[in-house]
Design an enzyme around this catalytic site. Structure first.
Site, PDB file in Angstrom:
ATOM      1  N   TYR A   1       0.855  -1.179   0.000  1.00 21.20           N
ATOM      2  CA  TYR A   1       0.000   0.000   0.000  1.00 21.20           C
ATOM      3  C   TYR A   1       0.888   1.225   0.000  1.00 21.20           C
ATOM      4  O   TYR A   1       1.790   1.357   0.822  1.00 21.20           O
ATOM      5  CB  TYR A   1      -0.938   0.046   1.221  1.00 21.20           C
ATOM      6  CG  TYR A   1      -1.758   1.309   1.164  1.00 21.20           C
ATOM      7  CD1 TYR A   1      -2.895   1.380   0.364  1.00 21.20           C
ATOM      8  CD2 TYR A   1      -1.334   2.460   1.811  1.00 21.20           C
ATOM      9  CE1 TYR A   1      -3.596   2.560   0.219  1.00 21.20           C
ATOM     10  CE2 TYR A   1      -2.031   3.655   1.676  1.00 21.20           C
ATOM     11  CZ  TYR A   1      -3.165   3.692   0.889  1.00 21.20           C
ATOM     12  OH  TYR A   1      -3.856   4.866   0.730  1.00 21.20           O
TER      13      TYR A   1
ATOM     14  N   ASP B   1       0.705   5.544  -0.298  1.00 20.75           N
ATOM     15  CA  ASP B   1      -0.017   6.789  -0.513  1.00 20.75           C
ATOM     16  C   ASP B   1       0.541   7.461  -1.763  1.00 20.75           C
ATOM     17  O   ASP B   1       1.636   7.124  -2.231  1.00 20.75           O
ATOM     18  CB  ASP B   1       0.150   7.707   0.701  1.00 20.75           C
ATOM     19  CG  ASP B   1      -0.892   7.410   1.781  1.00 20.75           C
ATOM     20  OD1 ASP B   1      -2.013   6.993   1.430  1.00 20.75           O
ATOM     21  OD2 ASP B   1      -0.578   7.599   2.972  1.00 20.75           O
TER      22      ASP B   1
HETATM   23  C1  LIG Z   1      -9.791   3.377  -1.772  1.00 17.70           C
HETATM   24  C2  LIG Z   1      -8.449   4.068  -1.827  1.00 17.70           C
HETATM   25  C3  LIG Z   1      -8.283   5.317  -1.256  1.00 17.70           C
HETATM   26  C4  LIG Z   1      -7.042   5.947  -1.297  1.00 17.70           C
HETATM   27  N1  LIG Z   1      -6.908   7.173  -0.701  1.00 17.70           N
HETATM   28  C5  LIG Z   1      -5.716   7.795  -0.720  1.00 17.70           C
HETATM   29  C6  LIG Z   1      -5.551   9.066  -0.087  1.00 17.70           C
HETATM   30  O1  LIG Z   1      -6.486   9.637   0.482  1.00 17.70           O
HETATM   31  N2  LIG Z   1      -4.329   9.642  -0.123  1.00 17.70           N
HETATM   32  C7  LIG Z   1      -3.253   9.042  -0.740  1.00 17.70           C
HETATM   33  O2  LIG Z   1      -2.157   9.623  -0.747  1.00 17.70           O
HETATM   34  N3  LIG Z   1      -3.387   7.845  -1.362  1.00 17.70           N
HETATM   35  C8  LIG Z   1      -4.589   7.206  -1.363  1.00 17.70           C
HETATM   36  N4  LIG Z   1      -4.731   5.992  -1.981  1.00 17.70           N
HETATM   37  C9  LIG Z   1      -3.555   5.378  -2.643  1.00 17.70           C
HETATM   38  C10 LIG Z   1      -3.436   5.783  -4.119  1.00 17.70           C
HETATM   39  O3  LIG Z   1      -4.531   5.294  -4.824  1.00 17.70           O
HETATM   40  C11 LIG Z   1      -2.136   5.175  -4.645  1.00 17.70           C
HETATM   41  O4  LIG Z   1      -1.026   5.771  -4.016  1.00 17.70           O
HETATM   42  C12 LIG Z   1      -1.935   5.353  -6.142  1.00 17.70           C
HETATM   43  O5  LIG Z   1      -3.089   5.069  -6.858  1.00 17.70           O
HETATM   44  C13 LIG Z   1      -0.830   4.416  -6.591  1.00 17.70           C
HETATM   45  O6  LIG Z   1      -0.558   4.596  -7.955  1.00 17.70           O
HETATM   46  P1  LIG Z   1      -0.094   3.358  -8.841  1.00 17.70           P
HETATM   47  O7  LIG Z   1       0.317   3.898 -10.137  1.00 17.70           O
HETATM   48  O8  LIG Z   1       0.879   2.531  -8.088  1.00 17.70           O
HETATM   49  O9  LIG Z   1      -1.397   2.435  -8.961  1.00 17.70           O
HETATM   50  P2  LIG Z   1      -2.781   2.698  -9.685  1.00 17.70           P
HETATM   51  O10 LIG Z   1      -3.295   4.057  -9.414  1.00 17.70           O
HETATM   52  O11 LIG Z   1      -3.642   1.548  -9.311  1.00 17.70           O
HETATM   53  O12 LIG Z   1      -2.422   2.623 -11.236  1.00 17.70           O
HETATM   54  C14 LIG Z   1      -2.091   1.428 -11.871  1.00 17.70           C
HETATM   55  C15 LIG Z   1      -2.712   1.421 -13.242  1.00 17.70           C
HETATM   56  O13 LIG Z   1      -2.240   0.249 -13.934  1.00 17.70           O
HETATM   57  C16 LIG Z   1      -3.287  -0.218 -14.754  1.00 17.70           C
HETATM   58  N5  LIG Z   1      -3.082  -1.630 -15.059  1.00 17.70           N
HETATM   59  C17 LIG Z   1      -3.039  -2.672 -14.187  1.00 17.70           C
HETATM   60  N6  LIG Z   1      -2.857  -3.822 -14.853  1.00 17.70           N
HETATM   61  C18 LIG Z   1      -2.770  -3.514 -16.168  1.00 17.70           C
HETATM   62  C19 LIG Z   1      -2.576  -4.284 -17.340  1.00 17.70           C
HETATM   63  N7  LIG Z   1      -2.448  -5.616 -17.297  1.00 17.70           N
HETATM   64  N8  LIG Z   1      -2.539  -3.641 -18.531  1.00 17.70           N
HETATM   65  C20 LIG Z   1      -2.678  -2.288 -18.595  1.00 17.70           C
HETATM   66  N9  LIG Z   1      -2.869  -1.508 -17.511  1.00 17.70           N
HETATM   67  C21 LIG Z   1      -2.913  -2.114 -16.304  1.00 17.70           C
HETATM   68  C22 LIG Z   1      -4.534   0.002 -13.901  1.00 17.70           C
HETATM   69  O14 LIG Z   1      -5.701   0.045 -14.700  1.00 17.70           O
HETATM   70  C23 LIG Z   1      -4.222   1.324 -13.216  1.00 17.70           C
HETATM   71  O15 LIG Z   1      -4.798   2.409 -13.905  1.00 17.70           O
HETATM   72  C24 LIG Z   1      -5.943   5.319  -1.933  1.00 17.70           C
HETATM   73  C25 LIG Z   1      -6.113   4.062  -2.505  1.00 17.70           C
HETATM   74  C26 LIG Z   1      -7.339   3.430  -2.453  1.00 17.70           C
HETATM   75  C27 LIG Z   1      -7.482   2.058  -3.048  1.00 17.70           C
END
Ligand SMILES: Cc1cc2nc3c(=O)[nH]c(=O)nc-3n(C[C@H](O)[C@H](O)[C@H](O)COP(=O)(O)OP(=O)(O)OC[C@H]3O[C@@H](n4cnc5c(N)ncnc54)[C@H](O)[C@@H]3O)c2cc1C
Length: 376
Positions: free
Chosen positions: A352, A354
Site C-alpha cells: 500500500y 499513498d
Molecule cells: C480506496 C483508496 C483510497 C485511497 N486514498 C488515498 C488518499 O487519500 N491519499 C493518498 O495519498 N493515497 C490514497 N490511496 C492510494 C493511491 O490510490 C495510490 O497511491 C496510487 O493510486 C498508486 O498509484 P499506482 O500507479 O501505483 O497504482 P494505480 O493508481 O492503481 O495505477 C495502476 C494502473 O495500472 C493499470 N493496469 C493494471 N494492470 C494492467 C494491465 N495488465 N494492462 C494495462 N494496464 C494495467 C490500472 O488500470 C491502473 O490504472 C488510496 C487508494 C485506495 C485504493
C-alpha cells in the site's frame, strides 16, 4: 530508445514524464478507459466532482515531492477531518482525541496529561505485541480497541485483529489534545483545484509520450520496446506461478441527496458490525461543487474480496505471519532476472502506497535507471 509503461496511475505517469523529459520515447498503456489510475476523478450528474475509486486526499511531508507535483496543477490547501459514528448515532473525532475519550468514557478531561494518564491506566501490559489486537490493547486498552477497531477491521480486512500484522494499525495516530484533523500538522494537505484527472492530463502532455487507453498488457508488446516499467500486478504477469497475492477491494455505492450545507468533515467512519466502513460527502471537499443542481453526492464504501469485485485490487493483505509478503518475495526474486523490465507502483511491488510515497519512489526509481543508462 523506446520505453513501454504499463499503467497510467501515479507510478506509470511519473516514470513517463521523467523519461520523456530526458528525451526517451515513451508509450503509456492502461487497460482502463481513463488516465489517473485509482486517483481518477470526474464530475457526476449532481454537478459534484467525485473520485471514482474512493476519496484521494493528498498529504505529504516531502518538499521534493511537493515541488515536483505542483508543476502540473494548482493546489488548494485543506484540512481533512473524519468523524466516527457510534452505535447510538453520536459522532466523535477520529483519530481518537481528548473529545473522543470524553464522549466514550463520560469523562471531563481538559488536558493531554489527564488523557494520557487515563489511557495508561486502561492499556494492557503487553511488552511485545505480536498482532494488531495486542498492539492496540497495549496502547489504548480493550474498550477503545473493540469499539473503533475490531468491527471496522473485520469488515475492512475480513480478518480478526488477532490475525493482522501490528504494522497495519501502527500508523494509526492518537491525539491527546483537541486537534481533530486526520493528518499530522507536520504534513502539507492539498487538493488539485481542477481535480486529479486534469493533473494527469498535464503530466502526460509531452511530445515524447504516446498514450493508449483501454489497452491491456500483452507480452507480445515487449518486442517493440527496449525497456518496460510495469505497474500491473506482479503475480498476474507471472501467471500466478507461486499463487495469488490477495487484495481487499471496495464496492462503491453512490447516493443522491437534496443539497445541504456541507459538514466540517468529509468522511464518516462506521463503527458498527454492518457491511459498510465509511461514507464520503463530496461537497465537503474544497473545489468539489462544480455546478449547483440542488443535489449532493455521497459515496458509501463496502469492502470485499477483490475476486468478488472484478479483480479490482486496492489493499494488499497483511497478515500477522506475513505470508503474502513472503509470497511476494518469490515473485520479486523472479523479477530480478528480467533484464529489461522493472515492476513499479502499488500492484507491481505489492504494497500500500499513498500518492506522495508512490511519487517519491517513482522519482527515485526512474532517476536511478536514467543514471545507469547514461553510464552504459
Ligand atoms: C480506496 C483508496 C483510497 C485511497 N486514498 C488515498 C488518499 O487519500 N491519499 C493518498 O495519498 N493515497 C490514497 N490511496 C492510494 C493511491 O490510490 C495510490 O497511491 C496510487 O493510486 C498508486 O498509484 P499506482 O500507479 O501505483 O497504482 P494505480 O493508481 O492503481 O495505477 C495502476 C494502473 O495500472 C493499470 N493496469 C493494471 N494492470 C494492467 C494491465 N495488465 N494492462 C494495462 N494496464 C494495467 C490500472 O488500470 C491502473 O490504472 C488510496 C487508494 C485506495 C485504493
Amino acid at each position: 530508445m523506446a520505453i513501454l509503461i504499463v499503467g497510467a496511475g501515479f507510478s506509470g505517469s511519473v516514470h513517463a514524464r521523467e523519461l520523456a523529459e530526458a528525451g526517451y520515447d515513451v508509450t503509456v498503456i492502461d487497460k482502463r478507459p481513463h488516465i489517473g489510475g485509482n486517483a481518477y476523478d470526474c464530475e457526476d450528474e449532481n454537478g459534484v466532482r467525485v473520485h471514482a475509486y474512493g476519496p484521494h486526499l493528498f498529504h505529504t511531508k516531502s518538499q521534493p515531492v511537493l515541488d515536483w507535483i505542483t508543476r502540473f496543477a494548482e493546489f488548494v490547501p485543506f484540512e481533512h477531518k473524519v468523524r466516527a459514528r457510534l452505535g447510538d448515532g453520536r459522532l466523535v473525532p477520529l483519530p481518537i482525541n481528548l473529545d473522543t475519550v470524553n464522549t466514550v468514557f463520560g469523562t471531563d478531561f481538559s488536558t493531554a496529561e489527564q488523557v494520557q494518564a487515563h489511557l495508561a491506566a486502561i492499556a494492557l501490559d503487553i511488552p511485545e505485541p505480536g498482532n494488531a489486537a495486542e498492539h492496540l490493547y497495549a496502547k489504548i486498552g480493550r474498550e477503545l480497541t473493540d469499539l473503533f477497531f475490531r468491527p471496522y477491521t473485520k469488515k475492512m480486512w475480513a480478518l480478526d485483529l488477532e490475525e493482522m500484522s501490528p504494522a497495519v494499525v501502527k500508523r494509526i495516530p492518537l491525539r491527546m489534545d483537541r486537534v481533530d484533523t486526520y493528518f499530522s500538522s507536520e504534513e502539507t494537505q492539498l487538493l488539485p483545484r481542477h481535480g486529479y484527472t486534469a493533473l494527469f492530463e498535464r503530466l502526460l502532455a509531452h511530445p515524447h509520450i504516446t498514450l493508449r487507453l483501454s489497452t491491456g498488457f500483452d507480452r507480445s508488446m515487449l518486442d517493440g520496446f527496449e525497456f518496460c516499467f510495469n505497474a500491473m500486478p506482479i503475480d498476474e504477469y507471472y501467471g500466478f506461478c507461486f499463487g495469488e497475492l490477495p487484495y481487499r477491494s471496495i464496492r462503491f455505492h453512490k447516493r443522491t441527496e437534496p443539497a445541504a450545507p456541507p459538514p466540517a468533515w468529509s468522511v464518516t467512519n462506521f463503527t458498527d458490525a454492518g457491511p459498510y466502513t465509511r461514507e464520503t460527502n463530496w461537497d465537503a471537499l474544497p473545489c468539489h461543487r462544480l455546478h449547483e443542481t440542488g443535489h449532493r453526492s455521497v459515496t458509501v464504501e463496502e469492502p470485499c474480496d477483490y475476486r468478488d469485485n472484478g479483480y479490482e485490487r486496492y489493499y494488499p493483505v497483511k497478515t500477522a505471519d506475513g505470508r503474502y509478503q513472503t509470497l511476494y518475495e518469490q515473485y520479486r526474486e523472479l523479477a530480478r532476472t528480467e533484464p529489461n523490465m522493472e515492476f513499479i507502483g502499488r500492484c507491481g511491488t505489492y504494497q500500500y502506497l499513498d500518492m506522495d510515497q508512490v511519487i517519491n519512489q517513482s522519482l527515485a526509481s526512474v532517476r536511478r535507471w536514467l543514471a545507469q543508462y547514461a553510464e552504459a
